[in-house]
Scaffold this motif. Structure first.
Motif, short mmCIF file in Angstrom:
data_model
loop_
_atom_site.label_atom_id
_atom_site.label_comp_id
_atom_site.label_asym_id
_atom_site.label_seq_id
_atom_site.Cartn_x
_atom_site.Cartn_y
_atom_site.Cartn_z
N ALA A 272 0.83 -1.21 0.00
CA ALA A 272 0.00 0.00 0.00
C ALA A 272 0.87 1.25 0.00
O ALA A 272 0.58 2.23 -0.71
N HIS A 273 1.93 1.22 0.78
CA HIS A 273 2.84 2.37 0.85
C HIS A 273 3.45 2.64 -0.52
O HIS A 273 3.50 3.79 -0.99
N ALA A 274 3.93 1.59 -1.20
CA ALA A 274 4.54 1.76 -2.51
C ALA A 274 3.53 2.27 -3.53
O ALA A 274 3.84 3.15 -4.35
N ALA A 275 2.31 1.74 -3.50
CA ALA A 275 1.29 2.18 -4.45
C ALA A 275 0.95 3.65 -4.25
O ALA A 275 0.83 4.41 -5.22
N LEU A 276 0.80 4.08 -3.00
CA LEU A 276 0.45 5.47 -2.74
C LEU A 276 1.54 6.43 -3.21
O LEU A 276 1.25 7.54 -3.67
N HIS A 277 2.78 6.01 -3.10
CA HIS A 277 3.88 6.89 -3.47
C HIS A 277 4.23 6.84 -4.96
O HIS A 277 4.73 7.82 -5.51
N HIS A 278 3.98 5.72 -5.60
CA HIS A 278 4.52 5.55 -6.95
C HIS A 278 3.51 5.22 -8.04
O HIS A 278 3.85 5.32 -9.22
N ALA A 279 2.30 4.82 -7.70
CA ALA A 279 1.32 4.46 -8.74
C ALA A 279 0.95 5.71 -9.55
O ALA A 279 0.89 6.82 -9.02
N GLU A 280 0.70 5.50 -10.83
CA GLU A 280 0.37 6.61 -11.72
C GLU A 280 -1.13 6.89 -11.77
O GLU A 280 -1.55 7.87 -12.39
N ALA A 281 -1.94 6.06 -11.14
CA ALA A 281 -3.39 6.24 -11.14
C ALA A 281 -3.86 6.54 -9.71
O ALA A 281 -3.12 6.36 -8.74
N PRO A 282 -5.11 6.99 -9.55
CA PRO A 282 -5.67 7.10 -8.20
C PRO A 282 -5.59 5.76 -7.47
O PRO A 282 -5.74 4.71 -8.09
N VAL A 283 -5.33 5.81 -6.18
CA VAL A 283 -5.14 4.60 -5.38
C VAL A 283 -6.21 4.52 -4.30
O VAL A 283 -6.37 5.47 -3.51
N ALA A 284 -6.93 3.40 -4.26
CA ALA A 284 -7.91 3.15 -3.21
C ALA A 284 -7.28 2.23 -2.17
O ALA A 284 -6.79 1.15 -2.51
N VAL A 285 -7.30 2.66 -0.92
CA VAL A 285 -6.80 1.85 0.19
C VAL A 285 -8.01 1.35 0.96
O VAL A 285 -8.77 2.14 1.54
N VAL A 286 -8.20 0.03 0.96
CA VAL A 286 -9.40 -0.58 1.54
C VAL A 286 -9.05 -1.28 2.84
O VAL A 286 -8.27 -2.25 2.83
N PRO A 287 -9.58 -0.84 3.98
CA PRO A 287 -9.29 -1.53 5.24
C PRO A 287 -9.98 -2.89 5.29
O PRO A 287 -11.08 -3.07 4.78
N HIS A 288 -9.33 -3.84 5.93
CA HIS A 288 -9.91 -5.19 6.04
C HIS A 288 -9.41 -5.85 7.30
O HIS A 288 -8.47 -5.41 7.94
N GLY A 289 -10.04 -6.98 7.65
CA GLY A 289 -9.59 -7.78 8.79
C GLY A 289 -10.11 -7.26 10.11
O GLY A 289 -10.71 -6.22 10.23
#
Length: 289
Positions: A272-289
Motif C-alpha cells: 500500500a505504501h509503494a502504491a500510494l507513493h509511486h502508482a500513476e493512477a488514483p489509489v484506493a486503500v481498503v481496510p480489512h480484517g
C-alpha cells in the motif's frame, strides 16, 4: 450503492482535482457528494490563527470554491459542504465514518513540493475505517469520459486473499464497465537466497505455476458474485513493483490495509505504501480484517 462520497478540500489545486474525481465517483454510485474542510484554525491564509467569528467565513470560502468547481462539471449532482473544527487527520477520519468512500488529494497546502504524498493523506489512509482514494494531480483519470479511464487494478495476496478488498475492486470495475486486472506479486522462498547463484528456470516456472493456481482460487468467489466483470489474472515476481508497473493508464489501483491496533503512525503495509507513493493512477486503500 448510495452511501455518501466524502472529499476533503483545503483550497489547494490537488484537493480540487480530488473533489472533481470524487464527483465522478459519486455519479457512478448514484450517491451525494459531501465536501469537508477540516482544520483546527480555519484561517484566511494570511494569519496563523483566526478569531472565532472568522472561522465560518474562512471555511465557507474554501468550500464554496470547491463546490463551484464540482457543480460546473456536474450541475445535477447533489453537493453538500461542511466545515469541521478539528485537526485535518482526525477531522477527515471522523467526517467519513459513515460514508462509503473518502477521497483526498495527494498533497494539500503546507506539503513539500518534492513529496508525492502529503502527511495528511498518508495518515488518513492508514487510519480510516472506510476506503480512501488518494488522487494525484497528474493521475486523476477515471472521471466519466476521461482519456485515461482504463483497467481497474487490484493487488491480491493469493495466499491470504481479502474478500473486502476484492469485492471493492470488482464493484469499482463493474461501475466503470472496465476490465479488472488482479495482480499477485510473489517472491522466491528465502532458501533460494541462502543457496546463492542463479535459480534454475524450471524451478521458477513451477513456483510461478503454483502461484497462478492460488490466484485463480482466490478469485473464484468474487468472480462468481460479479460475473459481469472481465478479469485478467496477472502473476509477477515482486508484489509492490508489479502493482506499480500495472498502474500506468489504469482508472484505479486498489490495495488492502489491515486493521490493527497501532498507537502511533499510519497502519500501511509495504505494498500500500509503494502504491500510494509511486502508482500513476488514483489509489484506493481498503481496510480489512
Amino acid at each position: 450503492m448510495t452511501s455518501t462520497v466524502v472529499a476533503g478540500v483545503d483550497g489547494s489545486a490537488a484537493s480540487t482535482v480530488a473533489a472533481r474525481w470524487a464527483a465522478g465517483e459519486a455519479l457512478r454510485r448514484g450517491a451525494p457528494l459531501r465536501l469537508v474542510h477540516a482544520w483546527p484554525w480555519l484561517t484566511d491564509g494570511v494569519s496563523s490563527f483566526a478569531e472565532p467569528d472568522d472561522l465560518p467565513a474562512a471555511a465557507q470560502r474554501t468550500l464554496a470554491e470547491a463546490a463551484d468547481a464540482v457543480r460546473a462539471d456536474h450541475p445535477d449532482l447533489a453537493v453538500h459542504t461542511d466545515a469541521v473544527l478539528d485537526a485535518p487527520v482526525d477531522g477527515l477520519v471522523a467526517a467519513a465514518a459513515d460514508a462509503g468512500l473518502l477521497v483526498l488529494g495527494s498533497r494539500g497546502h503546507g506539503g513539500f513540493a518534492g513529496l508525492l504524498l502529503g502527511s495528511v493523506s498518508m495518515a488518513v489512509a492508514g487510519r480510516s475505517e472506510v476506503p480512501v482514494v488518494v488522487v494525484r494531480e497528474a493521475g486523476a483519470a477515471g472521471s466519466p469520459g476521461s482519456p485515461g479511464a482504463g483497467e481497474v487494478v487490484v493487488g491480491v495476496d493469493a495466499h491470504a486473499p481479502e474478500e473486502e478488498v476484492l469485492d471493492f475492486a470488482f464493484r469499482a470495475a463493474a461501475l466503470r464497465g472496465a476490465r479488472l486486472r488482479a495482480v499477485h506479486g510473489w517472491d522466491l522462498p528465502p532458501l533460494f537466497g541462502y543457496a546463492g547463484g542463479a535459480v534454475p528456470a524450471g524451478e521458477v516456472a513451477q513456483l510461478e505455476d503454483l502461484e497462478a493456481k492460488l490466484l485463480s482460487l482466490a478469485l473464484a468467489g468474487p468472480r462468481e458474485r460479479h460475473p459481469e466483470v472481465a478479469v485478467v489474472e496477472d502473476v509477477r515476481l515482486g508484489a509492490a513493483r508489479g502493482l506499480v508497473e500495472s498502474s500506468a493508464g489504469a482508472a484505479l489501483v486498489v490495495v488492502g490495509r489491515r486493521r490493527r491496533p497501532v498507537e502511533f503512525g499510519p497502519r500501511l503495509g509495504r505494498v500500500a505504501h509503494a502504491a500510494l507513493h509511486h502508482a500513476e493512477a488514483p489509489v484506493a486503500v481498503v481496510p480489512h480484517g
